[in-house]
Design an enzyme around this catalytic site. Sequence first.
Site, PDB file in Angstrom:
ATOM      1  N   GLY A 233       6.602   4.183   8.914  1.00 14.69           N
ATOM      2  CA  GLY A 233       5.799   5.384   9.110  1.00 14.69           C
ATOM      3  C   GLY A 233       5.963   5.881  10.524  1.00 14.69           C
ATOM      4  O   GLY A 233       6.992   5.646  11.162  1.00 14.69           O
ATOM      5  N   SER A 234       4.916   6.544  11.016  1.00 13.23           N
ATOM      6  CA  SER A 234       5.010   7.166  12.340  1.00 13.23           C
ATOM      7  C   SER A 234       4.938   6.117  13.446  1.00 13.23           C
ATOM      8  O   SER A 234       4.332   5.054  13.277  1.00 13.23           O
ATOM      9  CB  SER A 234       3.876   8.175  12.506  1.00 13.23           C
ATOM     10  OG  SER A 234       2.637   7.519  12.384  1.00 13.23           O
ATOM     11  N   THR A 235       5.515   6.464  14.594  1.00 13.29           N
ATOM     12  CA  THR A 235       5.471   5.566  15.753  1.00 13.29           C
ATOM     13  C   THR A 235       4.016   5.369  16.200  1.00 13.29           C
ATOM     14  O   THR A 235       3.615   4.266  16.581  1.00 13.29           O
ATOM     15  CB  THR A 235       6.340   6.144  16.887  1.00 13.29           C
ATOM     16  OG1 THR A 235       7.702   6.097  16.426  1.00 13.29           O
ATOM     17  CG2 THR A 235       6.232   5.351  18.166  1.00 13.29           C
ATOM     18  N   GLU A 236       3.234   6.436  16.092  1.00 11.19           N
ATOM     19  CA  GLU A 236       1.819   6.366  16.478  1.00 11.19           C
ATOM     20  C   GLU A 236       1.081   5.293  15.654  1.00 11.19           C
ATOM     21  O   GLU A 236       0.400   4.420  16.206  1.00 11.19           O
ATOM     22  CB  GLU A 236       1.259   7.753  16.174  1.00 11.19           C
ATOM     23  CG  GLU A 236      -0.086   8.070  16.681  1.00 11.19           C
ATOM     24  CD  GLU A 236      -0.547   9.399  16.032  1.00 11.19           C
ATOM     25  OE1 GLU A 236       0.265  10.151  15.454  1.00 11.19           O
ATOM     26  OE2 GLU A 236      -1.761   9.626  16.093  1.00 11.19           O
TER      27      GLU A 236
ATOM     28  N   CYS B  59      13.394   9.855   8.648  1.00  8.79           N
ATOM     29  CA  CYS B  59      13.235   9.355  10.015  1.00  8.79           C
ATOM     30  C   CYS B  59      14.558   9.421  10.767  1.00  8.79           C
ATOM     31  O   CYS B  59      14.576   9.425  11.986  1.00  8.79           O
ATOM     32  CB  CYS B  59      12.664   7.944   9.998  1.00  8.79           C
ATOM     33  SG  CYS B  59      13.424   6.929   8.758  1.00  8.79           S
TER      34      CYS B  59
ATOM     35  N   GLU C 297       9.491   0.176  10.942  1.00 11.40           N
ATOM     36  CA  GLU C 297      10.560   1.179  10.856  1.00 11.40           C
ATOM     37  C   GLU C 297       9.881   2.512  11.131  1.00 11.40           C
ATOM     38  O   GLU C 297       9.089   2.990  10.310  1.00 11.40           O
ATOM     39  CB  GLU C 297      11.204   1.116   9.460  1.00 11.40           C
ATOM     40  CG  GLU C 297      12.624   1.625   9.465  1.00 11.40           C
ATOM     41  CD  GLU C 297      12.709   3.022   8.939  1.00 11.40           C
ATOM     42  OE1 GLU C 297      12.613   3.953   9.771  1.00 11.40           O
ATOM     43  OE2 GLU C 297      12.866   3.193   7.727  1.00 11.40           O
TER      44      GLU C 297
ATOM     45  N   GLY D 283       2.515   2.936  13.937  1.00 13.12           N
ATOM     46  CA  GLY D 283       3.191   1.658  14.207  1.00 13.12           C
ATOM     47  C   GLY D 283       2.510   0.904  15.347  1.00 13.12           C
ATOM     48  O   GLY D 283       2.335  -0.323  15.291  1.00 13.12           O
TER      49      GLY D 283
ATOM     50  N   LYS E   8       0.849  -1.203   0.000  1.00 15.35           N
ATOM     51  CA  LYS E   8       0.000   0.000   0.000  1.00 15.35           C
ATOM     52  C   LYS E   8       0.877   1.243   0.000  1.00 15.35           C
ATOM     53  O   LYS E   8       1.676   1.475   0.897  1.00 15.35           O
ATOM     54  CB  LYS E   8      -0.946   0.057   1.204  1.00 15.35           C
ATOM     55  CG  LYS E   8      -1.988   1.156   0.957  1.00 15.35           C
ATOM     56  CD  LYS E   8      -2.686   1.700   2.164  1.00 15.35           C
ATOM     57  CE  LYS E   8      -1.962   2.752   2.934  1.00 15.35           C
ATOM     58  NZ  LYS E   8      -1.803   4.052   2.227  1.00 15.35           N
TER      59      LYS E   8
ATOM     60  N   GLU F  14       9.369  14.143  17.242  1.00 12.76           N
ATOM     61  CA  GLU F  14       9.835  14.129  15.857  1.00 12.76           C
ATOM     62  C   GLU F  14       9.065  15.187  15.066  1.00 12.76           C
ATOM     63  O   GLU F  14       7.840  15.157  15.015  1.00 12.76           O
ATOM     64  CB  GLU F  14       9.594  12.745  15.238  1.00 12.76           C
ATOM     65  CG  GLU F  14      10.117  12.662  13.822  1.00 12.76           C
ATOM     66  CD  GLU F  14       9.974  11.282  13.217  1.00 12.76           C
ATOM     67  OE1 GLU F  14       8.882  10.699  13.325  1.00 12.76           O
ATOM     68  OE2 GLU F  14      10.957  10.800  12.622  1.00 12.76           O
TER      69      GLU F  14
END
Length: 500
Positions: A248-251, A304, A270, A253, A195, A402
């Site tokens: 992508g973002s930690t959120e 990142c 990642e 993730g 995606k 970040e």
Amino acid sequence: MATLSIDPRVSGRTADFVATDHRMLIDGRFVPAASGKTFPVYNPATGEILTHVPEAEAEDVNRAVLAARRAFDEGPWPRMAPSERGRILWKIADLIEQHTDEFAELESLDNGKPFAVARVADVPLTVDMFRYMAGWATKISGKTLPLSAGYDFHSYTLREPIGVVAQIIPWNFPLLMAAWKLAPALACGCTVILKLAEQTPLTGLRLAQVMDEAGVPAGAVNVLTGFGEGAGAPLAAHDLVDKVAFTGSTEVGKLIVKAAAGNLKKVTLELGGKSPAIVFPDAKIDQAVSGTASAIFFNHGQCCCAGSRLYIHEKVFDQVVEGVSNIASDIKLAPGLDPSCQMGPLVSDEQYRKVVSYIESGIAEGARVQAGGPVSGVERGYFVRPTVLTNTNPRMKVVQEEIFGPVVCAVPFGDKDVDAILKRANDTVFGLASSVWTQDLSMAHKVARGIRAGTVWVNCHNVFDASLPFGGYKQSGWGREMGEEVLNNYLETKAVTVAL
Ligand code: ADP
């Protein structure tokens, strides 16, 4: 479909591609969304609509997963001779290379980055990744193992593809992130549903055509365009998917981990970073100045691993801050396809607003602006000036969170004690990357050991290679991309024991 704002500088070929009726690749066919829905793709240099792409939803996700499942369970890809898989991956690399300018133009137009950068970095690194992984296709093997249980056994391991892999990627290096994900999964014999990021789908759609032309069999790779909630979430949760690989973002993730729990699919992530760059007083100052400036300003800080916390020894603090600030002030902002462009717009209006609000929050909390600031002076497009902040403190949002934009916080240190410097550098929930600037070999290696991050660069930053594993400690992720290590993400190990 009419294109509204193709930059007049793009070649006819790129303009034609942008203007096509875009289709997703599902089960070897180029198809619209089942609902017929599309969504707009914007030119970040102008804010105008470039084109429209299909909006995949749960039904499209399901079709793509069923195709990948069938291709894995019954299709040729996992059963093919490894040399043949390698040949196809190599062919993908050749085709991308042959269309370097077209891919670079598309990337610049869609993401905003300078054409020259896409041409020398994004596209060649993508080509290298496919070639490097083409080589691995024939070298994946198990071991024979001596058992202490007795002499009458013959034991060995098989390394087998993990199965159907869902891959979800971001918008900062759209083509390269696709390559980091696709090339190793395909080398291992997995089948894939990729995606693309909703902000930047164009090079991924062009790559889908290239993979089809190179001979990837139907269903082995499926490429979807759609949003996170509408397409990403059902993909991460799908019961017929064996593994999800996310960047992508930690959120998000953390949402992926929850979504994967239903069938306990394997997960690699990642995620974000807040990487320190540490300049010691004995560093070559010119090198440290240009290197740490590029550590944060490369790709407009939308990396990142951007060196967003700049720790500088107090003896050279003023000199380095002045040097980085001068570089920041001299950077020419322009659309990515303008030959004079040194920094393009940020990728989207949302990202623009987010980065500006971070700069404003830093100023409100007492940070001093040495270069840049919240006003870019460019009339339209999502431009943010490269910004250098000083007078921050460790608890400010600009220091902890970040930003994903061209904003660096410069902080002096006076400590001779390496542990105190390391403590500061490690004072973050992230652990993706770092750089150390010094001529003192012993100091460089001590810091390299002490930093809790997946990458340490010494007297350089943002050096990538298909052979170097990349990934995060702490909340920067699970697993590694690239290098031999990435193969672990896409392989299962089977132990076979034979009584002789
Ligand atoms: P950013 O905030 O930088 O855009 P995100 O982490 O939101 O990064 O997005 C990275 C990728 O994750 C994109 O392809 C996006 O569509 C996808 N995504 C966003 N939300 C979800 C979700 N809930 N589940 C799965 N994928 C998602």
